[in-house]
Each structure stands twice: as structure tokens, then as C-alpha cells.
Design a protein around this motif. Structure first.
Motif, short mmCIF file in Angstrom:
data_model
loop_
_atom_site.label_atom_id
_atom_site.label_comp_id
_atom_site.label_asym_id
_atom_site.label_seq_id
_atom_site.Cartn_x
_atom_site.Cartn_y
_atom_site.Cartn_z
N VAL A 295 -8.06 2.91 -3.09
CA VAL A 295 -7.11 3.15 -2.00
C VAL A 295 -7.80 3.87 -0.85
CG1 VAL A 295 -5.00 4.39 -1.34
CG2 VAL A 295 -5.08 3.17 -3.52
N ASP B 240 -9.88 1.55 1.24
CA ASP B 240 -9.07 0.71 2.14
C ASP B 240 -8.65 1.49 3.38
OD1 ASP B 240 -9.24 -1.43 0.42
OD2 ASP B 240 -7.32 -1.04 -0.56
N LEU B 241 -8.24 2.75 3.19
CA LEU B 241 -7.86 3.60 4.32
C LEU B 241 -9.07 3.87 5.22
CD1 LEU B 241 -5.75 6.28 2.37
CD2 LEU B 241 -4.84 4.51 3.88
N ASN C 275 -3.06 10.65 9.47
CA ASN C 275 -3.08 9.19 9.34
C ASN C 275 -2.28 8.53 10.46
OD1 ASN C 275 -3.18 10.55 6.56
ND2 ASN C 275 -4.08 8.53 6.17
N ARG D 142 1.25 2.53 5.76
CA ARG D 142 1.99 2.64 4.50
C ARG D 142 1.88 4.05 3.92
NH1 ARG D 142 3.95 0.87 -0.35
NH2 ARG D 142 2.61 1.01 -2.17
N ILE D 143 0.70 4.65 4.04
CA ILE D 143 0.51 6.01 3.53
C ILE D 143 1.41 7.00 4.27
CG2 ILE D 143 -1.15 7.94 3.53
CD1 ILE D 143 -1.57 6.12 1.17
N ASN E 56 -2.68 -0.16 5.89
CA ASN E 56 -2.83 0.78 4.76
C ASN E 56 -2.48 2.20 5.18
OD1 ASN E 56 -3.89 -0.94 2.51
ND2 ASN E 56 -5.48 -1.37 4.02
N ASN E 57 -2.99 2.62 6.33
CA ASN E 57 -2.67 3.96 6.82
C ASN E 57 -1.19 4.08 7.18
OD1 ASN E 57 -5.13 5.95 7.25
ND2 ASN E 57 -5.88 3.87 7.61
N GLU F 16 -10.18 1.03 7.65
CA GLU F 16 -9.37 0.98 8.88
C GLU F 16 -9.77 2.09 9.84
OE1 GLU F 16 -5.31 -0.84 6.76
OE2 GLU F 16 -5.30 1.19 7.60
#
Length: 335
Positions: free
Chosen positions: A231, A234-235, A302, A321-322, A318-319, A238
Motif C-alpha cells: 500500500v 502505491d501511495l 495526503n 482513498r487514504i 490511492n492517496n 503517486e
């Protein structure tokens, strides 16, 4: 001392206390005023003996002379303001003292995350002619609170400080005071380098803080799990792409090639893992806020990556969603 410029401090949490205490304990301390933004702080100030106490290696120092005011006071112009509130309270805090700030003023932003200076310009100081000068500080020291106006200096590190853009002679007094306060261990950087240091810290915070919330663990436990490391990568991919394309970091000399190298996925991951290891026993500030039911600063960490990514047309799902998971308290439950 009576004729020296005064420094006002707004925000008396751990960071505000550290800056106030460090400045108050220099050989020739400036005049310092604490702006107490809640009525309850007045009684807490009295209970604390009208002083700030900082404990280092089990030794407590309560030396220092401070005046106090409420922000709404119709007082004189504030020449130098250190703002140490949480990022999400910055605009509201500045609005309370806007009537005392002008083109001759300097504001030092000390918060985690990014975007507060842009927010201050947009919401509080849209007119360039009357806008204060901005400084920013990145603080790596570790502190925790022992109650109102009492903090423990748990991890001594350093402060990076400088102008947000360009330079301004009127800000030199505050800059010099910060650099000369030995306890802060501060170094001045030019604005582009300071920006890159801010972004490096932003990425580290963006990889560690929200994941400690989502997985409910200390920093050192995060990347022992391969799924969490995946994870994070992935962050990070980006964030690396966004920062490498930021227009304000491009230069005529190399077009920003130094940025792409400095913010490569590999270099950023190495920094993230190093900080996670060095702070293994720490509970991140975001997890502390989350557990206490307080709003977190994820929107300025983020969320800043998401905002800039969308401006550049980069997929930052991804960011995004976080941010949503932390804000909506969607945490991973232990099986």
C-alpha cells in the motif's frame, strides 16, 4: 530590551511552547507575547504558574518571561507572529488577528503538512499590498505534553527555516531570533530548498501517519507486513510523480531534473523506511489525534498530494482513498 521588536505566538501546544521557551531562554531574549485563543487558557496559565515548562533528560526548565493577550485584543500591529496551531485551524486563527497584521508584519508557519500558506493568502490576505511576509519552519524535534504549558522534549533534532518565496529584509529579525535560539537547532535555507525539505517531510508523513491510523499500530510495526508495504509503495508512486512535475520547483538551468532524482520512488522509500525504523516506538501524531476523537491533519498531508496531483492531471486515487478512509474512520480490523 524594551525597544526590541515583539514576537507574538499563537498556538500553545507542544510546538508553540517549544518555540516560546527556546526564544525566552536566549542570552538576549526578545519580548514575547502568548496569544491565548480560548478563555480556559487564562485559568490554565495561572495554574501553570504563568510560565512554560520544558523537561529534557528528566530536568525541567521553567525559566522565561512572557506577556499574554487574547487574539481579539484591539492592540498594536503584530510585527512578528509565530503560528503553531494545527493546520486545520490556521485560517480561523489568523482571521482572529487579521486586524493586527499588515504588509509590515511577518508570519512564521510551523505546522505539519502543506497548503496553509496558500490558504492564508486565499482566505485571509488576498490583497498583495497588505499581505504579511511568510516564513516557514520544518520541525523534526519530538515532544509530548504533560498538561497545559508543560511539555517533554523527548527527541532533540533540528529545525529548517526560511522564506516561503523570495526574501524580505523585514523578516530578518524573526529569522535571526529563530536561528540564534540554540534549543531549536535551526538552520536557514533559501526558499526552493526549504520547499523541497517540506515536501520530503510531507511524503514521509503521508506514508506513515495515515497508515498507522488505518492499521492501528506504532510506526515500527507498519512495514513488517508485506501488504502494508505494498500500500505504501502505491501511495509513494503517486507522490513521486506529483512532486517531480510541480511547476514551482522547475529551474531554467535543469528544468527540474534534480527534483525527479531527489523524489524518485526508490529514494523516497528509503527515507520512509529509515524514519519508520528510527521512530519505531512512536505513536504518530495522527494516530494520537484519531484515538482522542480529534480531527486529523490528513487533508493537509495526503490531501495536499491529491490537490496538486489533480491540478496536474495525475491519477492520485490511492492517496484520495487514504484521505477518505481516515476522515470517515474506515480502519482495518484485526482478524
Amino acid at each position: 530590551m524594551s525597544s526590541s521588536p515583539r514576537i507574538h505566538i499563537l498556538g500553545v501546544g507542544n510546538l508553540g511552547r517549544l518555540f516560546a521557551h527556546a526564544l525566552a531562554n536566549t542570552p538576549n531574549p526578545p519580548r514575547l507575547t502568548l496569544l491565548l485563543h480560548r478563555p480556559s487558557l487564562l485559568s490554565e496559565w495561572d495554574l501553570a504558574g504563568r510560565t512554560i515548562s520544558i523537561t529534557t533528560h528528566s530536568l525541567t526548565n521553567s525559566n522565561g518571561v512572557y506577556d499574554i493577550e487574547e487574539p481579539i485584543t484591539r492592540g498594536s500591529i503584530i510585527e512578528n507572529l509565530i503560528i503553531a496551531t494545527k493546520t486545520l485551524h490556521t485560517a480561523k486563527a489568523l482571521k482572529a488577528v487579521k486586524h493586527r497584521l499588515g504588509a509590515q508584519s511577518t508570519i512564521l508557519f510551523t505546522q505539519n503538512g502543506m497548503g496553509t500558506t496558500e490558504e492564508a493568502t486565499r482566505l485571509i490576505f488576498p490583497e498583495e499590498a497588505t499581505r504579511p511576509s511568510y516564513l516557514a519552519a520544518i520541525t523534526s524535534h519530538g515532544l509530548y505534553s504533560e498538561g497545559p504549558f508543560r511539555s517533554v522534549f523527548a527527541g532533540q533534532a533540528h529545525v529548517s527555516v526560511g522564506h516561503v518565496c523570495g526574501s524580505s529584509p523585514k523578516s530578518q529579525y524573526l529569522l535571526d531570533q529563530i536561528v540564534n535560539a540554540k534549543l531549536l537547532n535551526a538552520t536557514e535555507f533559501e526558499s526552493r530548498e526549504l520547499r523541497m525539505l517540506q515536501l520530503e517531510k510531507l511524503v514521509i508523513n503521508a506514508m506513515i501517519n495515515p497508515l498507522t491510523v488505518i492499521y492501528n499500530c506504532r510506526n515500527g510495526e507498519l512495514f513488517k507486513r508485506s501488504d502494508v508495504t505494498s500500500v505504501m509503495r502505491d501511495l509513494l508512486a503517486e507522490a513521486s510523480q506529483v512532486i517531480s512535475l510541480l511547476p514551482e520547483l522547475r529551474t531554467l538551468e535543469d528544468g527540474g531534473n534534480d527534483v525527479a532524482e531527489r523524489f524518485s520512488k526508490e529514494k523516497l522509500e528509503s527515507k520512509v523506511l529509515d524514519v519508520a525504523e528510527k521512530t519505531a516506538s512512536n505513536t504518530s501524531s495522527m494516530l494520537q489525534d484519531f484515538r482522542a476523537g480529534r480531527e486529523t491533519e490528513v487533508g493537509y498531508i495526503n490531501g495536499y498530494i491529491v490537490k496538486r496531483g489533480k491540478e496536474l492531471g495525475i491519477n492520485v486515487g490511492n492517496n484520495d482513498r487514504i484521505v477518505e478512509m481516515v476522515q470517515k474512520k474506515k480502519v482495518v480490523q484485526e482478524e
